[in-house]
Design an enzyme around this catalytic site. Structure first.
Site, PDB file in Angstrom:
ATOM      1  N   ALA A  14      -9.335   4.942  -1.491  1.00 19.63           N
ATOM      2  CA  ALA A  14      -8.854   4.443  -2.785  1.00 19.63           C
ATOM      3  C   ALA A  14      -9.923   3.651  -3.529  1.00 19.63           C
ATOM      4  O   ALA A  14      -9.617   2.788  -4.337  1.00 19.63           O
ATOM      5  CB  ALA A  14      -7.618   3.568  -2.571  1.00 19.63           C
ATOM      6  N   ARG A  20     -10.963   9.226 -15.221  1.00 22.06           N
ATOM      7  CA  ARG A  20     -10.223  10.058 -16.167  1.00 22.06           C
ATOM      8  C   ARG A  20      -8.848   9.492 -16.522  1.00 22.06           C
ATOM      9  O   ARG A  20      -8.184   9.988 -17.426  1.00 22.06           O
ATOM     10  CB  ARG A  20     -10.091  11.481 -15.611  1.00 22.06           C
ATOM     11  CG  ARG A  20     -11.366  12.286 -15.786  1.00 22.06           C
ATOM     12  CD  ARG A  20     -11.350  13.567 -14.998  1.00 22.06           C
ATOM     13  NE  ARG A  20     -11.484  13.314 -13.562  1.00 22.06           N
ATOM     14  CZ  ARG A  20     -11.323  14.255 -12.639  1.00 22.06           C
ATOM     15  NH1 ARG A  20     -10.995  15.477 -12.982  1.00 22.06           N
ATOM     16  NH2 ARG A  20     -11.480  13.959 -11.351  1.00 22.06           N
ATOM     17  N   THR A  83     -16.743  10.394  -0.399  1.00 23.51           N
ATOM     18  CA  THR A  83     -15.597  10.274   0.512  1.00 23.51           C
ATOM     19  C   THR A  83     -16.013  10.095   1.981  1.00 23.51           C
ATOM     20  O   THR A  83     -15.333   9.389   2.728  1.00 23.51           O
ATOM     21  CB  THR A  83     -14.659  11.487   0.358  1.00 23.51           C
ATOM     22  OG1 THR A  83     -15.427  12.698   0.301  1.00 23.51           O
ATOM     23  CG2 THR A  83     -13.847  11.388  -0.916  1.00 23.51           C
ATOM     24  N   ASP A 107      -4.627   9.582  -4.219  1.00 23.63           N
ATOM     25  CA  ASP A 107      -4.033  10.032  -5.479  1.00 23.63           C
ATOM     26  C   ASP A 107      -3.128  11.255  -5.294  1.00 23.63           C
ATOM     27  O   ASP A 107      -2.944  12.042  -6.207  1.00 23.63           O
ATOM     28  CB  ASP A 107      -5.124  10.289  -6.532  1.00 23.63           C
ATOM     29  CG  ASP A 107      -6.284  11.123  -6.007  1.00 23.63           C
ATOM     30  OD1 ASP A 107      -6.235  11.534  -4.839  1.00 23.63           O
ATOM     31  OD2 ASP A 107      -7.245  11.357  -6.768  1.00 23.63           O
ATOM     32  N   GLY A 144     -11.866  21.652  -3.604  1.00 23.11           N
ATOM     33  CA  GLY A 144     -12.821  22.343  -2.750  1.00 23.11           C
ATOM     34  C   GLY A 144     -12.222  23.665  -2.264  1.00 23.11           C
ATOM     35  O   GLY A 144     -11.013  23.796  -2.108  1.00 23.11           O
ATOM     36  N   ASN A 231      -5.406  12.963 -11.472  1.00 24.88           N
ATOM     37  CA  ASN A 231      -6.710  12.582 -12.021  1.00 24.88           C
ATOM     38  C   ASN A 231      -6.591  12.032 -13.433  1.00 24.88           C
ATOM     39  O   ASN A 231      -7.443  11.276 -13.873  1.00 24.88           O
ATOM     40  CB  ASN A 231      -7.659  13.785 -12.044  1.00 24.88           C
ATOM     41  CG  ASN A 231      -8.072  14.175 -10.635  1.00 24.88           C
ATOM     42  OD1 ASN A 231      -8.264  13.323  -9.773  1.00 24.88           O
ATOM     43  ND2 ASN A 231      -8.177  15.467 -10.398  1.00 24.88           N
ATOM     44  N   LYS A 354      23.612 -15.175 -20.598  1.00 28.07           N
ATOM     45  CA  LYS A 354      22.550 -15.582 -19.694  1.00 28.07           C
ATOM     46  C   LYS A 354      23.068 -16.671 -18.763  1.00 28.07           C
ATOM     47  O   LYS A 354      23.760 -17.581 -19.228  1.00 28.07           O
ATOM     48  CB  LYS A 354      21.358 -16.128 -20.506  1.00 28.07           C
ATOM     49  CG  LYS A 354      20.178 -16.544 -19.662  1.00 28.07           C
ATOM     50  CD  LYS A 354      19.419 -17.748 -20.228  1.00 28.07           C
ATOM     51  CE  LYS A 354      20.089 -19.059 -19.875  1.00 28.07           C
ATOM     52  NZ  LYS A 354      19.361 -20.254 -20.340  1.00 28.07           N
TER      53      LYS A 354
END
Ligand code: UD1
Ligand code: CA
Length: 458
Positions: A14, A20, A83, A107, A144, A231, A354
């Protein structure tokens, strides 16, 4: 392999910038239905690892740590050199502590617990050194590519930037997460070479294992939604939609009706009872719970609010409030912190409450503000009644005894107490306590001497 249950550590990467997202907030803290994306991973791996996951932080590390707290352990990656370099930072903490290391990108909040479990089980059963998670998809999304030899054995993962035109056509993609044999991983990391762009790729470990003749395995993630990686904010919206569908689907199967589930937003901390109906534009957030047979919406927001059975709420915002049973509220109301409406309370148009308790059967039909008040059973609050609870410096309490009748447009200048069965005339400005059973009128309100001092209400 001996029979001892292997110890598994989870590493979550992370530290990346998340450029982006175009955000001041680190990517991993962006919420999906109220929960930071990385917390979905914590939930999904909870049963796999004995110790909290180790999160590799870098970009705005302190904010990430402070927000997530002790659900995780942390290690800093500074600078961020890819990474594999991120996992090297984890090595300092984890070397020698576990048998298997599961590495996950931060992510991918949609990967399910079952998938993490399948990965770990496959890794153990096949006694692999590395097991990877693949997805077969037409759209490569920058992932990948999985490279296999003629016999189908995985020989490596090639990153999009480095792939040949032929490799770019490969439809089998690297989704993540990964499982590694810990001892092998900690050594092999030193054999990862810097890529052309100056990063150390974790994915290069697959070719390293393959060249060494080590067993490399795969699992395929068949549900494509799980491999949505975030992303940018378009992906964030896509993933949020999936979470919304999962949560709403679960509640519909539990007996909750949603007139349009696309327009209902329920955080995973919320509970609901059967036969409750949710109309469009309902947002249920935080520690909220709703009982059975309620009708909420259109346009209702609940934050940390508890609702009993058979309540109806229409066009309203409720924050840290509590409704008991058979309460009917709206259209257009606002309950703030500490509003507590007991059974059969009716609150009509344009009211705000309230830090106040309204006992059973209180009726408050129109345009009132009630703050710091305790209101007894069966009180009628006329249109436009205001508790003047704030004098510019302090806040003061109002008490209204049971069966009292508060006339339209009464100003209750706190601190003040209205007795049981008392009445105020329309437009009264009440500055002193009103004894039980008496009637006050005027500005400032004075007792009306009608000779009927005690007036019993039904
Ligand atoms: C990575 C994989 C790719 C895979 C894709 C989706 C590599 C080299 N490539 O690509 O094969 O298809 O994920 O799973 O791993 N991070 C760090 N420190 C760093 C760099 C990244 O902690 O120095 C973290 C990021 O915060 C992110 C994760 O690692 O959570 C993945 O990094 P990212 O740059 O997004 O990799 P991708 O290009 O998506
Ligand atoms: Ca990514």
């Amino acid at each position: 392999m001996n029979n001892k249950k292997p110890k598994i550590d989870v590493v979550i990467l992370a530290a990346g910038m998340g450029t982006r997202m175009k955000s001041a907030l680190p990517k991993v803290l962006h919420p999906l239905l109220g929960k930071p994306m990385v917390e979905y991973i914590f939930d999904a791996v909870r049963d796999i690892c004995a110790d909290p996951p180790l999160v590799v932080v870098g970009n705005r590390a302190d904010l990430v740590k402070n927000t997530l707290g002790d659900q995780a352990r942390y290690v800093l990656q500074e600078p961020q050199l890819g990474t594999a370099h991120a996992v090297m930072q984890a090595r300092e903490v984890l070397r020698g502590t576990s048998d298997i290391v599961l590495v996950a990108n931060s992510d991918f909040p949609l990967i399910k617990a079952e998938t993490y479990q399948l990965l770990v089980q496959t890794h153990q059963r096949e006694q692999n050194k590395v097991t990877i998670s693949t997805v077969v998809a037409e759209e490569p999304r920058g992932f990948g590519r999985i490279v296999r030899d003629e016999s189908g054995r995985v020989t490596g993962i090639v990153e999009e930037k480095a792939a040949t035109p032929e490799q770019l056509k490969i439809k089998e993609l690297n989704s993540n997460p990964y499982c590694f044999d810990a001892t092998w991983l900690w050594d092999a990391l030193d054999r990862v070479e810097k890529s052309a762009v100056g990063e150390y790729y974790l994915t290069d470990l697959i070719a390293i294992a393959s060249k060494e003749g080590q067993p490399v395995g795969t699992i395929e993630i068949e549900d494509h939604q799980e491999s949505i990686g975030i992303n940018n904010r378009i992906h964030l919206a896509e993933a949020t939609k999936v979470i919304q569908q999962r949560i709403n689907g679960k509640w519909m199967l539990e007996g909750v009706t949603m007139v349009d589930p696309d327009k209902v937003f329920i955080e995973d901390t919320v509970t609901l009872g059967r036969d409750t109906v949710l109309f469009p534009e309902v947002y249920l957030r935080g520690k909220s719970s709703v009982g059975e047979d309620c009708q909420l919406g259109p346009s209702v927001i609940l934050q940390d609010t508890t609702i009993g059975d058979r309540c109806k709420v229409l066009f309203a915002m409720l924050e840290s409030a509590r409704l008991e049973n058979d309460v009917d509220m709206g259209p257009f109301g606002h309950l703030r912190r500490g509003a507590h409406l007991d059974d059969h309370v009716h609150m009509g148009n344009f009211g705000e409450i309230k830090n106040s308790y309204l006992a059973p059967d209180v009726k408050m039909g129109h345009f009132s503000y009630i703050g710091d008040a305790h209101i007894g059973k069966n009180v009628n609050i006329g249109a436009g009644t205001i508790t003047c609870n704030f004098d510019g410096e302090g806040k003061y309490n109002t008490e209204i005894g049971e069966n009292a009748f508060i006339g339209s447009d009464t100003m209750l200048v706190a601190p003040v107490k209205i007795g049981k069965n008392a009445k105020t005339g329309a437009g009264a400005v009440v500055t002193h306590d009103v004894p039980d059973g008496t009637v006050v009128v005027g500005v400032p309100a004075k007792q009306l001497l009608t000779g009927r001092k005690k007036e019993q209400n039904g």
